[in-house]
Scaffold this motif. Sequence first.
Motif, PDB file in Angstrom:
ATOM      1  N   GLY A   1       0.793  -1.219   0.000  1.00 58.28           N
ATOM      2  CA  GLY A   1       0.000   0.000   0.000  1.00 58.28           C
ATOM      3  C   GLY A   1       0.826   1.269   0.000  1.00 58.28           C
ATOM      4  O   GLY A   1       0.284   2.362  -0.052  1.00 58.28           O
ATOM      5  N   LEU A   2       2.141   1.157   0.066  1.00 57.40           N
ATOM      6  CA  LEU A   2       3.004   2.338   0.105  1.00 57.40           C
ATOM      7  C   LEU A   2       3.581   2.694  -1.260  1.00 57.40           C
ATOM      8  O   LEU A   2       3.922   3.837  -1.498  1.00 57.40           O
ATOM      9  CB  LEU A   2       4.140   2.126   1.106  1.00 57.40           C
ATOM     10  N   GLY A   3       3.724   1.724  -2.138  1.00 55.16           N
ATOM     11  CA  GLY A   3       4.287   1.981  -3.455  1.00 55.16           C
ATOM     12  C   GLY A   3       3.199   2.240  -4.484  1.00 55.16           C
ATOM     13  O   GLY A   3       2.136   1.619  -4.453  1.00 55.16           O
ATOM     14  N   ASP A   4       3.464   3.157  -5.391  1.00 56.40           N
ATOM     15  CA  ASP A   4       2.519   3.460  -6.461  1.00 56.40           C
ATOM     16  C   ASP A   4       2.630   2.376  -7.531  1.00 56.40           C
ATOM     17  O   ASP A   4       3.719   2.144  -8.069  1.00 56.40           O
ATOM     18  CB  ASP A   4       2.848   4.832  -7.052  1.00 56.40           C
ATOM     19  N   PRO A   5       1.539   1.708  -7.878  1.00 58.80           N
ATOM     20  CA  PRO A   5       1.603   0.636  -8.873  1.00 58.80           C
ATOM     21  C   PRO A   5       2.106   1.090 -10.239  1.00 58.80           C
ATOM     22  O   PRO A   5       2.792   0.328 -10.927  1.00 58.80           O
ATOM     23  CB  PRO A   5       0.160   0.133  -8.965  1.00 58.80           C
ATOM     24  N   VAL A   6       1.820   2.312 -10.659  1.00 58.47           N
ATOM     25  CA  VAL A   6       2.273   2.789 -11.966  1.00 58.47           C
ATOM     26  C   VAL A   6       3.782   2.976 -11.976  1.00 58.47           C
ATOM     27  O   VAL A   6       4.470   2.595 -12.928  1.00 58.47           O
ATOM     28  CB  VAL A   6       1.557   4.106 -12.347  1.00 58.47           C
ATOM     29  N   VAL A   7       4.336   3.535 -10.909  1.00 56.18           N
ATOM     30  CA  VAL A   7       5.780   3.731 -10.807  1.00 56.18           C
ATOM     31  C   VAL A   7       6.487   2.369 -10.767  1.00 56.18           C
ATOM     32  O   VAL A   7       7.489   2.160 -11.460  1.00 56.18           O
ATOM     33  CB  VAL A   7       6.122   4.577  -9.558  1.00 56.18           C
ATOM     34  N   LEU A   8       5.950   1.445  -9.986  1.00 55.43           N
ATOM     35  CA  LEU A   8       6.549   0.115  -9.898  1.00 55.43           C
ATOM     36  C   LEU A   8       6.427  -0.647 -11.217  1.00 55.43           C
ATOM     37  O   LEU A   8       7.355  -1.343 -11.626  1.00 55.43           O
ATOM     38  CB  LEU A   8       5.893  -0.673  -8.762  1.00 55.43           C
ATOM     39  N   ALA A   9       5.289  -0.523 -11.903  1.00 56.43           N
ATOM     40  CA  ALA A   9       5.108  -1.207 -13.190  1.00 56.43           C
ATOM     41  C   ALA A   9       6.053  -0.659 -14.249  1.00 56.43           C
ATOM     42  O   ALA A   9       6.575  -1.416 -15.075  1.00 56.43           O
ATOM     43  CB  ALA A   9       3.663  -1.071 -13.655  1.00 56.43           C
ATOM     44  N   THR A  10       6.299   0.646 -14.231  1.00 56.15           N
ATOM     45  CA  THR A  10       7.231   1.244 -15.185  1.00 56.15           C
ATOM     46  C   THR A  10       8.646   0.722 -14.948  1.00 56.15           C
ATOM     47  O   THR A  10       9.357   0.365 -15.894  1.00 56.15           O
ATOM     48  CB  THR A  10       7.204   2.776 -15.078  1.00 56.15           C
ATOM     49  N   ALA A  11       9.050   0.655 -13.686  1.00 54.78           N
ATOM     50  CA  ALA A  11      10.383   0.127 -13.366  1.00 54.78           C
ATOM     51  C   ALA A  11      10.489  -1.356 -13.720  1.00 54.78           C
ATOM     52  O   ALA A  11      11.507  -1.806 -14.258  1.00 54.78           O
ATOM     53  CB  ALA A  11      10.686   0.343 -11.889  1.00 54.78           C
ATOM     54  N   ALA A  12       9.438  -2.126 -13.447  1.00 53.15           N
ATOM     55  CA  ALA A  12       9.454  -3.558 -13.758  1.00 53.15           C
ATOM     56  C   ALA A  12       9.501  -3.797 -15.264  1.00 53.15           C
ATOM     57  O   ALA A  12      10.240  -4.666 -15.747  1.00 53.15           O
ATOM     58  CB  ALA A  12       8.232  -4.232 -13.155  1.00 53.15           C
ATOM     59  N   ALA A  13       8.724  -3.039 -16.028  1.00 54.38           N
ATOM     60  CA  ALA A  13       8.735  -3.201 -17.484  1.00 54.38           C
ATOM     61  C   ALA A  13      10.085  -2.804 -18.068  1.00 54.38           C
ATOM     62  O   ALA A  13      10.603  -3.461 -18.973  1.00 54.38           O
ATOM     63  CB  ALA A  13       7.622  -2.362 -18.107  1.00 54.38           C
ATOM     64  N   SER A  14      10.673  -1.745 -17.552  1.00 56.12           N
ATOM     65  CA  SER A  14      11.982  -1.314 -18.022  1.00 56.12           C
ATOM     66  C   SER A  14      13.045  -2.369 -17.716  1.00 56.12           C
ATOM     67  O   SER A  14      13.911  -2.663 -18.552  1.00 56.12           O
ATOM     68  CB  SER A  14      12.356   0.014 -17.367  1.00 56.12           C
ATOM     69  N   THR A  15      12.973  -2.965 -16.530  1.00 46.25           N
ATOM     70  CA  THR A  15      13.922  -4.011 -16.164  1.00 46.25           C
ATOM     71  C   THR A  15      13.752  -5.249 -17.036  1.00 46.25           C
ATOM     72  O   THR A  15      14.737  -5.840 -17.494  1.00 46.25           O
ATOM     73  CB  THR A  15      13.748  -4.389 -14.683  1.00 46.25           C
ATOM     74  N   ALA A  16      12.493  -5.639 -17.275  1.00 45.93           N
ATOM     75  CA  ALA A  16      12.236  -6.809 -18.112  1.00 45.93           C
ATOM     76  C   ALA A  16      12.759  -6.596 -19.532  1.00 45.93           C
ATOM     77  O   ALA A  16      13.356  -7.498 -20.133  1.00 45.93           O
ATOM     78  CB  ALA A  16      10.742  -7.110 -18.141  1.00 45.93           C
ATOM     79  N   LEU A  17      12.569  -5.410 -20.083  1.00 42.85           N
ATOM     80  CA  LEU A  17      13.068  -5.124 -21.432  1.00 42.85           C
ATOM     81  C   LEU A  17      14.589  -5.046 -21.456  1.00 42.85           C
ATOM     82  O   LEU A  17      15.221  -5.449 -22.431  1.00 42.85           O
ATOM     83  CB  LEU A  17      12.458  -3.831 -21.953  1.00 42.85           C
ATOM     84  N   ALA A  18      15.196  -4.536 -20.381  1.00 43.52           N
ATOM     85  CA  ALA A  18      16.656  -4.457 -20.333  1.00 43.52           C
ATOM     86  C   ALA A  18      17.283  -5.849 -20.275  1.00 43.52           C
ATOM     87  O   ALA A  18      18.366  -6.065 -20.818  1.00 43.52           O
ATOM     88  CB  ALA A  18      17.093  -3.635 -19.121  1.00 43.52           C
ATOM     89  N   LEU A  19      16.611  -6.802 -19.622  1.00 47.11           N
ATOM     90  CA  LEU A  19      17.131  -8.165 -19.522  1.00 47.11           C
ATOM     91  C   LEU A  19      16.849  -9.002 -20.768  1.00 47.11           C
ATOM     92  O   LEU A  19      17.435 -10.057 -20.940  1.00 47.11           O
ATOM     93  CB  LEU A  19      16.539  -8.856 -18.297  1.00 47.11           C
ATOM     94  N   SER A  20      15.955  -8.533 -21.620  1.00 46.04           N
ATOM     95  CA  SER A  20      15.630  -9.275 -22.842  1.00 46.04           C
ATOM     96  C   SER A  20      16.570  -8.842 -23.964  1.00 46.04           C
ATOM     97  O   SER A  20      17.409  -7.955 -23.798  1.00 46.04           O
ATOM     98  CB  SER A  20      14.176  -9.006 -23.243  1.00 46.04           C
ATOM     99  N   ASN A  21      16.398  -9.458 -25.117  1.00 43.06           N
ATOM    100  CA  ASN A  21      17.214  -9.069 -26.271  1.00 43.06           C
ATOM    101  C   ASN A  21      16.433  -8.174 -27.230  1.00 43.06           C
ATOM    102  O   ASN A  21      16.733  -8.116 -28.406  1.00 43.06           O
ATOM    103  CB  ASN A  21      17.747 -10.311 -26.988  1.00 43.06           C
ATOM    104  N   VAL A  22      15.446  -7.455 -26.720  1.00 43.17           N
ATOM    105  CA  VAL A  22      14.653  -6.535 -27.526  1.00 43.17           C
ATOM    106  C   VAL A  22      15.466  -5.266 -27.765  1.00 43.17           C
ATOM    107  O   VAL A  22      15.998  -4.678 -26.816  1.00 43.17           O
ATOM    108  CB  VAL A  22      13.327  -6.192 -26.802  1.00 43.17           C
ATOM    109  N   PRO A  23      15.577  -4.817 -29.015  1.00 42.91           N
ATOM    110  CA  PRO A  23      16.325  -3.579 -29.278  1.00 42.91           C
ATOM    111  C   PRO A  23      15.501  -2.354 -28.887  1.00 42.91           C
ATOM    112  O   PRO A  23      14.491  -2.058 -29.505  1.00 42.91           O
ATOM    113  CB  PRO A  23      16.567  -3.635 -30.789  1.00 42.91           C
TER     114      PRO A  23
END
Length: 132
Positions: free
Chosen positions: A69-91
């Motif tokens: 309840g303390l973290g904003d879901p949009v901020v966390l989702a943006t960080a998670a999506a960025s991390t997932a794309l950084a770990l993938s081989n997507v250009p």
Amino acid sequence: SRGGSRRRRGGRRVDIPRGRSNGRSRRMGRVSTQVLAARCVDRALRPRFYGDGRLESLAVFATVESSDGLGDPVVLATAAASTALALSNVPWRGPVGASRIGAWKDELLSDPPPWRVEAGCFDLLYATGDGS
């Protein structure tokens, strides 16, 4: 259906209710919150892809499984999506990050809890990446 019409959509019949609300008023609050959250993440990520047309079918899904309840879901989702794309081989030209700024009792707060954002008088979500 209560006086609604029927239309074919994708090979199946769909009831379309009549009335001013078009049947969406009961669930509009939840749907609009989810749609706005998805748009925030999408608007942060989409400009970072190369425009060669190869990634038109790429999809990123973020689901909140649990929260304190303390973290904003949009901020966390943006960080998670960025991390997932950084770990993938997507250009793509990443990473990206987001931060929410809210006002509470004449004070600006960085990444306030969601309940303070709802009770406050100011809410700004800022997303950016390296070099933007």
